[in-house]
Design a protein around this motif. Structure first.
Motif, PDB file in Angstrom:
ATOM      1  N   ALA A   1       0.840  -1.211   0.000  1.00  0.00           N
ATOM      2  CA  ALA A   1       0.000   0.000   0.000  1.00  0.00           C
ATOM      3  C   ALA A   1       0.873   1.259   0.000  1.00  0.00           C
ATOM      4  CB  ALA A   1      -0.932   0.004   1.204  1.00  0.00           C
ATOM      5  N   LEU A   2       2.017   1.193   0.656  1.00  0.00           N
ATOM      6  CA  LEU A   2       2.920   2.349   0.676  1.00  0.00           C
ATOM      7  C   LEU A   2       3.544   2.570  -0.701  1.00  0.00           C
ATOM      8  CD1 LEU A   2       4.407   4.562   2.388  1.00  0.00           C
ATOM      9  CD2 LEU A   2       6.237   2.870   2.697  1.00  0.00           C
TER      10      LEU A   2
ATOM     11  N   GLU B   1       2.143   1.860  -3.487  1.00  0.00           N
ATOM     12  CA  GLU B   1       1.082   2.462  -4.306  1.00  0.00           C
ATOM     13  C   GLU B   1       0.909   3.944  -3.969  1.00  0.00           C
ATOM     14  OE1 GLU B   1      -1.923  -1.046  -5.567  1.00  0.00           O
ATOM     15  OE2 GLU B   1      -2.299  -0.145  -3.598  1.00  0.00           O
ATOM     16  N   ARG B   2       0.933   4.241  -2.673  1.00  0.00           N
ATOM     17  CA  ARG B   2       0.785   5.633  -2.251  1.00  0.00           C
ATOM     18  C   ARG B   2       1.906   6.492  -2.844  1.00  0.00           C
ATOM     19  NH1 ARG B   2       1.746   7.023   4.027  1.00  0.00           N
ATOM     20  NH2 ARG B   2       2.283   9.231   3.805  1.00  0.00           N
ATOM     21  N   ARG B   3       3.107   5.929  -2.887  1.00  0.00           N
ATOM     22  CA  ARG B   3       4.237   6.702  -3.416  1.00  0.00           C
ATOM     23  C   ARG B   3       4.173   6.845  -4.930  1.00  0.00           C
ATOM     24  NH1 ARG B   3       8.851   4.717   1.021  1.00  0.00           N
ATOM     25  NH2 ARG B   3       8.270   6.360   2.488  1.00  0.00           N
TER      26      ARG B   3
ATOM     27  N   GLU C   1       1.442   6.967  -6.606  1.00  0.00           N
ATOM     28  CA  GLU C   1       0.390   7.974  -6.800  1.00  0.00           C
ATOM     29  C   GLU C   1       0.931   9.380  -6.551  1.00  0.00           C
ATOM     30  OE1 GLU C   1      -3.284   5.022  -5.545  1.00  0.00           O
ATOM     31  OE2 GLU C   1      -2.720   6.670  -4.186  1.00  0.00           O
TER      32      GLU C   1
ATOM     33  N   HIS D   1       3.262  14.016   0.814  1.00  0.00           N
ATOM     34  CA  HIS D   1       2.128  13.090   0.837  1.00  0.00           C
ATOM     35  C   HIS D   1       2.586  11.653   0.637  1.00  0.00           C
ATOM     36  CE1 HIS D   1      -0.622  16.706  -0.225  1.00  0.00           C
ATOM     37  NE2 HIS D   1      -0.590  16.496   1.077  1.00  0.00           N
ATOM     38  N   GLY D   2       3.626  11.474  -0.152  1.00  0.00           N
ATOM     39  CA  GLY D   2       4.150  10.129  -0.370  1.00  0.00           C
ATOM     40  C   GLY D   2       5.136   9.706   0.709  1.00  0.00           C
TER      41      GLY D   2
END
Lengths: 254, 254
Positions: free
Chosen positions: A146-147, A149-151, A153, B157-158
């Motif tokens: 998930a991290l 993916e967050r990065r 994004e 944010h990332g």
């Protein structure tokens, strides 16, 4: 433990022409070499150097072993491919130091930087990282997916070019596919992408494509994937491989 | 134009020990050297090499001149500090190629990578870039400041570590202050920050602080600013400068 030292040495992407004089000089004074076995082999240990080669995925054990040897007074080289500071052994050594006995905190520890895979890939491709960029490892051995993916994004929201390390391994063949699924949602399908494999080595290969057309299955353990920003473009050449350019300027047109 | 070549050569952060053998070998064969004058000086041109040194901020003219010389058959070295692919001359050369006459597209152009300032800074500090990170130039000569802000926000944010190039210059003393104002809104004030100045040179200096405590006025043209992620921490040592660690793992605790 007097006199013990640890050098975390970056061997660069492979060729001797990319090995820094500092790295060569350091390899010439170590008494012990610690590392993943292909890197130890590449370091070409001199006669008399004690070699402690290990398998991949045991970075922390390897780092601890290096610090133990230094505490016994040895001059230890911990060898890394590329730059030890970029997804390589520097963090493992400092983590082992943090978790180890207080005596280790007095050891002489130095990091010897090296050219990293993204720089070799960028050099071959012209200037794909000519603007701001993000550097992301897809390995989720040590962090949740998930991290990652967050990065990815966040990298898209910031319109960064992206250098992707560890895109796939035998144990993790799916991640690069999942990453491309995400990138296809957030970036224009025409965005240039390069798969740069084993740059500087005999089996070097570069595939230039787009986010829309890319086959993520091209990526393996030795591949660095470069994903363009919105400004990244292909610059064709005559009878030569095209360049990728992320220009320094940003805005409408050139 | 037969035989003309352009090498875009990374000189690394300064010391000869960080100059790659490929860069040295390339400097030994150029007929002409093009670059910002301190870099041309650092390249120590051999007798007979024609030197075309220029002021800063004329990268595009310099790149075009190098391609013109190559088109006349010269073997041209375009020298850059650090890595030419990271906020340096590679992009300027490929931009000039894109905008130049079609004949230039047939020139032999190669980028010779080098160790970049963030790697030298990271090496001195242990492992501040041990996880995913972003690389951002604060210069708004070629991009709007709003984009810099958008990228700093995305980096926060990332939860990336951030390497900041070109934090300030005489013409742009305010940007690093504005950047810290933004970072203070989005990141914990205890987040470690390092100002790494002229690493590898005689006047090398490292200041380790936090986002909350940092004096952005410490940054000048020769400073690389490292901003930690939420996981970045200081690892104290005995009678030695502390290390910065962004661990490879992510999650609660170690």
């Amino acid at each position: 433990m007097s006199g013990g030292r640890v050098f975390v040495i970056g061997l660069g992407p492979g060729p001797a022409a990319w090995l820094s004089p500092e790295a060569s000089a350091t390899l010439a004074i170590v008494t012990d070499l610690v590392g993943y076995f292909p890197y130890v082999e590449r370091a070409a240990p001199r006669e008399g150097v004690r070699v402690h080669a290990s398998d991949n995925r045991v970075e922390r054990d390897r780092a601890r072993h290096a610090l133990e040897l230094a505490a016994e007074g040895k001059t230890v080289g911990v060898v890394s491919g590329g730059d030890p500071g970029v997804f390589a052994m520097a963090a493992a050594v400092v983590e082992a130091l943090e978790d180890g006995p207080p005596e280790w905190r007095g050891l002489d520890i130095a990091v010897v930087p090296g050219i990293s895979a993204m720089q070799a890939a960028a050099a071959r491709l012209g200037a794909p990282l000519g603007g701001d960029f993000c550097v992301i490892s897809l390995s989720d051995n040590l962090k949740p997916w998930a991290l990652v993916e967050r990065r990815l994004e966040a990298a898209c929201h910031g319109d960064f070019a992206i250098a992707i390390y560890n895109p796939a391994s035998r144990a993790r063949p799916r991640q690069i596919h999942d990453a491309f699924q995400l990138l296809r949602r957030l970036r224009d399908p025409e965005t240039p992408v390069a798969f740069a494999r084993a740059i500087g080595r005999d089996d070097e290969r570069v595939v230039l494509t787009t986010i829309g057309e890319a086959d993520p299955g091209l990526a393996d353990m030795s591949t660095l994937v470069l994903v363009g920003a919105s400004t990244t473009r292909v610059v064709a050449r005559t009878e030569r491989a095209p360049f990728l350019l992320t220009p320094r300027s940003y805005g409408a047109g050139r």
